[in-house]
Design a protein around this motif. Structure first.
Motif, PDB file in Angstrom:
ATOM      1  N   THR A 101       0.779  -1.126  -0.134  1.00  0.00           N
ATOM      2  CA  THR A 101      -0.119  -0.114  -0.040  1.00  0.00           C
ATOM      3  C   THR A 101       0.881   1.362  -0.053  1.00  0.00           C
ATOM      4  OG1 THR A 101      -0.045  -0.167   2.366  1.00  0.00           O
ATOM      5  CG2 THR A 101      -1.881  -1.320   1.068  1.00  0.00           C
ATOM      6  N   SER A 102       1.837   1.434   0.475  1.00  0.00           N
ATOM      7  CA  SER A 102       2.882   2.585   0.617  1.00  0.00           C
ATOM      8  C   SER A 102       3.314   2.902  -0.737  1.00  0.00           C
ATOM      9  CB  SER A 102       3.991   2.174   1.607  1.00  0.00           C
ATOM     10  OG  SER A 102       3.614   1.935   2.896  1.00  0.00           O
ATOM     11  N   ASP A 103       3.505   4.098  -0.805  1.00  0.00           N
ATOM     12  CA  ASP A 103       4.201   4.576  -2.248  1.00  0.00           C
ATOM     13  C   ASP A 103       5.478   3.783  -2.643  1.00  0.00           C
ATOM     14  OD1 ASP A 103       1.965   6.369  -2.877  1.00  0.00           O
ATOM     15  OD2 ASP A 103       3.233   8.086  -2.032  1.00  0.00           O
ATOM     16  N   SER A 104       5.464   3.333  -3.602  1.00  0.00           N
ATOM     17  CA  SER A 104       6.708   2.755  -4.112  1.00  0.00           C
ATOM     18  C   SER A 104       7.131   2.997  -5.659  1.00  0.00           C
ATOM     19  CB  SER A 104       6.273   1.176  -3.957  1.00  0.00           C
ATOM     20  OG  SER A 104       7.340   0.456  -4.638  1.00  0.00           O
ATOM     21  N   PRO A 105       7.576   4.162  -5.672  1.00  0.00           N
ATOM     22  CA  PRO A 105       7.899   4.909  -7.107  1.00  0.00           C
ATOM     23  C   PRO A 105       8.703   3.767  -8.038  1.00  0.00           C
ATOM     24  CG  PRO A 105       9.099   6.043  -5.467  1.00  0.00           C
ATOM     25  CD  PRO A 105       8.142   5.130  -4.922  1.00  0.00           C
ATOM     26  N   GLY A 106       9.804   3.041  -7.471  1.00  0.00           N
ATOM     27  CA  GLY A 106      10.346   2.237  -8.536  1.00  0.00           C
ATOM     28  C   GLY A 106      10.902   2.776  -9.798  1.00  0.00           C
ATOM     29  N   ALA A 107      11.404   3.872  -9.550  1.00  0.00           N
ATOM     30  CA  ALA A 107      11.841   4.606 -11.043  1.00  0.00           C
ATOM     31  C   ALA A 107      13.061   3.915 -11.609  1.00  0.00           C
ATOM     32  CB  ALA A 107      12.202   5.952 -10.530  1.00  0.00           C
ATOM     33  N   ASP A 108      14.165   3.395 -10.749  1.00  0.00           N
ATOM     34  CA  ASP A 108      15.076   2.835 -11.366  1.00  0.00           C
ATOM     35  C   ASP A 108      14.894   1.330 -11.380  1.00  0.00           C
ATOM     36  OD1 ASP A 108      17.842   2.107 -12.037  1.00  0.00           O
ATOM     37  OD2 ASP A 108      18.660   2.827 -10.165  1.00  0.00           O
ATOM     38  N   ASP A 109      14.426   0.940 -10.115  1.00  0.00           N
ATOM     39  CA  ASP A 109      13.999  -0.616 -10.023  1.00  0.00           C
ATOM     40  C   ASP A 109      12.585  -0.809 -10.194  1.00  0.00           C
ATOM     41  OD1 ASP A 109      14.089  -3.210  -9.744  1.00  0.00           O
ATOM     42  OD2 ASP A 109      14.726  -3.098  -7.586  1.00  0.00           O
ATOM     43  N   ASP A 110      11.891  -1.113 -11.204  1.00  0.00           N
ATOM     44  CA  ASP A 110      12.646  -1.181 -12.553  1.00  0.00           C
ATOM     45  C   ASP A 110      11.718  -0.393 -13.863  1.00  0.00           C
ATOM     46  OD1 ASP A 110      14.405  -2.052 -14.304  1.00  0.00           O
ATOM     47  OD2 ASP A 110      13.297  -3.826 -14.813  1.00  0.00           O
ATOM     48  N   ALA A 111      11.070   0.767 -13.427  1.00  0.00           N
ATOM     49  CA  ALA A 111      10.628   1.646 -14.429  1.00  0.00           C
ATOM     50  C   ALA A 111      11.631   1.808 -15.618  1.00  0.00           C
ATOM     51  CB  ALA A 111      10.027   2.853 -13.870  1.00  0.00           C
ATOM     52  N   SER A 112      12.733   1.856 -15.210  1.00  0.00           N
ATOM     53  CA  SER A 112      13.667   2.366 -16.222  1.00  0.00           C
ATOM     54  C   SER A 112      14.063   1.056 -17.244  1.00  0.00           C
ATOM     55  CB  SER A 112      15.213   2.483 -15.459  1.00  0.00           C
ATOM     56  OG  SER A 112      15.918   1.458 -14.666  1.00  0.00           O
ATOM     57  N   GLY A 113      14.070  -0.129 -16.686  1.00  0.00           N
ATOM     58  CA  GLY A 113      14.093  -1.252 -17.480  1.00  0.00           C
ATOM     59  C   GLY A 113      12.857  -1.386 -18.392  1.00  0.00           C
ATOM     60  N   VAL A 114      11.633  -1.249 -17.885  1.00  0.00           N
ATOM     61  CA  VAL A 114      10.510  -1.163 -18.379  1.00  0.00           C
ATOM     62  C   VAL A 114      10.565  -0.100 -19.643  1.00  0.00           C
ATOM     63  CG1 VAL A 114       8.002  -1.085 -18.672  1.00  0.00           C
ATOM     64  CG2 VAL A 114       9.074  -2.177 -16.736  1.00  0.00           C
ATOM     65  N   ALA A 115      10.907   1.160 -19.235  1.00  0.00           N
ATOM     66  CA  ALA A 115      10.900   2.165 -20.444  1.00  0.00           C
ATOM     67  C   ALA A 115      11.931   1.692 -21.563  1.00  0.00           C
ATOM     68  CB  ALA A 115      11.605   3.487 -19.625  1.00  0.00           C
ATOM     69  N   VAL A 116      13.092   1.158 -21.272  1.00  0.00           N
ATOM     70  CA  VAL A 116      14.019   0.463 -22.210  1.00  0.00           C
ATOM     71  C   VAL A 116      12.875  -0.380 -23.163  1.00  0.00           C
ATOM     72  CG1 VAL A 116      15.898  -0.864 -22.960  1.00  0.00           C
ATOM     73  CG2 VAL A 116      16.023   1.041 -21.238  1.00  0.00           C
ATOM     74  N   VAL A 117      12.311  -1.312 -22.813  1.00  0.00           N
ATOM     75  CA  VAL A 117      11.545  -2.148 -23.535  1.00  0.00           C
ATOM     76  C   VAL A 117      10.656  -1.494 -24.294  1.00  0.00           C
ATOM     77  CG1 VAL A 117       9.790  -4.026 -23.311  1.00  0.00           C
ATOM     78  CG2 VAL A 117      12.017  -4.043 -21.871  1.00  0.00           C
ATOM     79  N   LEU A 118       9.788  -0.502 -23.845  1.00  0.00           N
ATOM     80  CA  LEU A 118       8.778   0.330 -24.473  1.00  0.00           C
ATOM     81  C   LEU A 118       9.632   1.242 -25.679  1.00  0.00           C
ATOM     82  CD1 LEU A 118       6.882   1.735 -21.535  1.00  0.00           C
ATOM     83  CD2 LEU A 118       6.018  -0.039 -23.008  1.00  0.00           C
ATOM     84  N   GLU A 119      10.663   1.755 -25.467  1.00  0.00           N
ATOM     85  CA  GLU A 119      11.278   2.423 -26.520  1.00  0.00           C
ATOM     86  C   GLU A 119      11.726   1.527 -27.662  1.00  0.00           C
ATOM     87  OE1 GLU A 119      12.390   6.283 -27.872  1.00  0.00           O
ATOM     88  OE2 GLU A 119      11.010   5.409 -26.701  1.00  0.00           O
ATOM     89  N   LEU A 120      12.237   0.366 -27.347  1.00  0.00           N
ATOM     90  CA  LEU A 120      12.727  -0.562 -28.259  1.00  0.00           C
ATOM     91  C   LEU A 120      11.344  -0.893 -29.185  1.00  0.00           C
ATOM     92  CD1 LEU A 120      15.261  -2.925 -26.394  1.00  0.00           C
ATOM     93  CD2 LEU A 120      15.765  -1.099 -27.840  1.00  0.00           C
ATOM     94  N   ALA A 121      10.322  -1.334 -28.460  1.00  0.00           N
ATOM     95  CA  ALA A 121       9.193  -1.616 -29.014  1.00  0.00           C
ATOM     96  C   ALA A 121       8.712  -0.394 -30.102  1.00  0.00           C
ATOM     97  CB  ALA A 121       8.118  -1.890 -28.149  1.00  0.00           C
ATOM     98  N   ARG A 122       8.842   0.773 -29.671  1.00  0.00           N
ATOM     99  CA  ARG A 122       8.250   1.969 -30.306  1.00  0.00           C
ATOM    100  C   ARG A 122       9.332   2.032 -31.601  1.00  0.00           C
ATOM    101  NH1 ARG A 122       9.357   7.163 -31.417  1.00  0.00           N
ATOM    102  NH2 ARG A 122      11.396   6.965 -30.180  1.00  0.00           N
ATOM    103  N   VAL A 123      10.677   1.893 -31.492  1.00  0.00           N
ATOM    104  CA  VAL A 123      11.382   2.236 -32.747  1.00  0.00           C
ATOM    105  C   VAL A 123      11.436   1.119 -33.711  1.00  0.00           C
ATOM    106  CG1 VAL A 123      12.495   3.784 -31.514  1.00  0.00           C
ATOM    107  CG2 VAL A 123      13.591   1.407 -31.574  1.00  0.00           C
ATOM    108  N   MET A 124      11.208  -0.251 -33.150  1.00  0.00           N
ATOM    109  CA  MET A 124      11.273  -1.444 -33.938  1.00  0.00           C
ATOM    110  C   MET A 124       9.895  -1.693 -34.621  1.00  0.00           C
ATOM    111  SD  MET A 124      13.932  -4.026 -32.055  1.00  0.00           S
ATOM    112  CE  MET A 124      15.681  -3.407 -31.624  1.00  0.00           C
TER     113      MET A 124
END
Length: 467
Positions: free
Chosen positions: A163-186
């Motif tokens: 329930t507590s705020d758990s932003p997870g920017a580095d672990d692991d929104a960063s990795g998911v953002a890499v996957v999204l950007e790869l999907a977009r450009v490919m």
């Protein structure tokens, strides 16, 4: 079988003459003293450079901030709240991937991959775990598959706090953002082989989403020839403030997790502990992504993962697939998994976007893109590579099975001293399935890789002994 060259010719043939060596890069300046590109290095093609230029750090930042906006993405958090919790993140990810798929001309599809995890460690009650998966089908060899992932669940110090705020920017929104950007450009391009882009859940509770995905692929008989997870790739800054903005670590195991004791014994008997399919995959990453096109140095770590921790590549390793983990050069433990707070001196804690370097994440994305795109466009790793041991001579006979790719041009034999971590010699041998080298099999390690008409090379296959 082609005539064997003289031993002197064999010893002087190198990747510099066979392939050409990439120019020194900005990333090399950050590499250890004396760094030189491997003899097997491949120059980035014009097509690849154009793809890499499209990767956008602003889009990556927007993706990370969108994921953080859901408050918590804990696996046990709400699945039906439209604004907060893992369900809201899941629905946003699916919408993003479907928007990319819409531009693919039908080549990319996006879907949810769900199952119910019964009570288990860190799962107190039956819980639906959902991966968000986009598949870009190959146009020539669609049966050959490469997977890239990040995990979209997050956590705070208490692993059971949903329930507590758990932003997870580095672990692991960063990795998911890499996957999204790869999907977009490919999405708008036509890879020869199939690429799967996955945002998986349940990682922090026990790698559940990745295990389900790997098992589904295994049950379907999928020919997964490479898998990469991007986990904690948001910052080049260590907990002592030092920065290494042009390096990414790649963890790659040696003796395969899935090997039987008998297979492991054979590997040890021939000295192949450093030549698993995953280690060859890691060498391939350095061949194609450690250069000026990515601006990065890939530091290969000869371990499955960090001490006392593990990532989503491990379920793939357990099922016999080559798999490795990208992660930042040195983690900042003062922020990772910490509860969101500000101390009495105004210092922030928690895995917040402010501690990410999005230009760095974009460079990590380029490393992934260079690797995946080259894998998908090149021939597959040679199959059934063997080293003939029936005749004890000072030459070596290698055999393999010819690939079925329509643009296959031939093969190259590579070798190195047994104490060398990188392949040091390359010799083109033509469109054949056997070749004899005028060197003793006892003294060096050999490998075989395929080449297509565009000059793209596959990962190396390490030959097994055949009596």
């Amino acid at each position: 079988m082609r005539p064997s060259p003289s031993r002197r010719t064999v010893l002087t043939a190198t990747g510099a003459t066979a392939l050409g060596v990439a120019a020194a890069t900005e990333a090399e300046a950050a590499a250890p003293s004396g760094y030189r590109p491997p003899a097997t290095a491949q120059r980035p093609t014009r097509e690849l450079r154009a793809l890499l230029r499209e990767i956008d750090s602003d889009r990556i930042e927007a993706s990370v901030r969108s994921l953080v906006s859901f408050g918590t993405r804990h696996t046990l958090s709400s699945q039906d709240d439209p604004r907060r919790g893992i369900g809201a993140a899941r629905d946003w990810l699916l919408a993003e991937l479907r928007s990319y798929a819409a531009a693919s001309g039908g080549r990319m599809t996006a879907e949810l991959q769900s199952y119910v995890q019964e009570p288990a460690p860190r799962i107190p009650t039956a819980t639906r775990i959902t991966n968000v998966v986009a598949t870009l089908r190959g146009s020539v060899t669609p049966e050959r598959v490469y997977v890239v992932s990040g995990h979209y669940d997050s956590r705070v110090t208490d692993i059971m706090d949903a329930t507590s705020d758990s932003p997870g920017a580095d672990d692991d929104a960063s990795g998911v953002a890499v996957v999204l950007e790869l999907a977009r450009v490919m999405a708008t391009r036509r890879p020869a082989s199939t690429i799967v882009f996955a945002a998986v859940a349940g990682e922090e509770q026990g790698l559940y989403g990745a295990a389900h995905m790997a098992q589904q692929l295994k049950a379907a008989g999928a020919d997964v020839q490479g898998m990469f997870t991007n986990d904690i790739v948001g910052s080049p800054t260590a907990d002592d403030g030092t920065r290494d903005p042009y390096t990414v670590r790649l963890f790659a195991e040696g003796v395969p997790t899935s090997e039987t004791p008998e297979q492991a014994a054979i590997r040890r008997s021939v000295g192949g502990e450093n030549d698993s399919a995953t280690r060859q995959l890691a060498r391939f990453v350095r061949d194609v992504a450690d250069n000026d096109a990515t601006g990065m140095h890939v530091r290969v770590i000869y371990r499955r993962d960090r001490y006392r921790r593990g990532g989503d590549h491990i379920p793939f390793l357990e099922r016999g697939y080559p798999a490795a983990r990208f992660t930042e050069p040195a983690e900042d433990f003062a922020h990772q998994h910490q509860d969101v707070r500000v101390d009495e001196d105004g210092k922030q804690y928690g895995d917040l976007p402010e501690f990410c370097d999005f230009r760095y994440v974009a460079r990590v994305a380029r490393v992934n893109a260079a690797t995946l795109w080259t894998l998908a466009q090149a021939p597959g790793t040679p199959r059934d590579a063997r080293i003939i041991t029936t005749t004890l001579t000072n030459s070596t006979q290698l055999v393999w099975t010819r690939g079925t790719e329509p643009d296959l041009a031939g093969y190259e034999v590579v070798w190195r001293e047994t104490t060398s971590p990188e392949w040091t010699h390359v010799v083109p041998v033509g469109d054949v399935t056997t070749h004899e080298v005028d060197l003793s099999k006892d003294n060096v390690f050999f490998g075989v890789r395929a080449v297509n008409r565009a000059g793209l090379r596959s990962p190396v296959a390490f030959p097994r002994p055949e009596a």
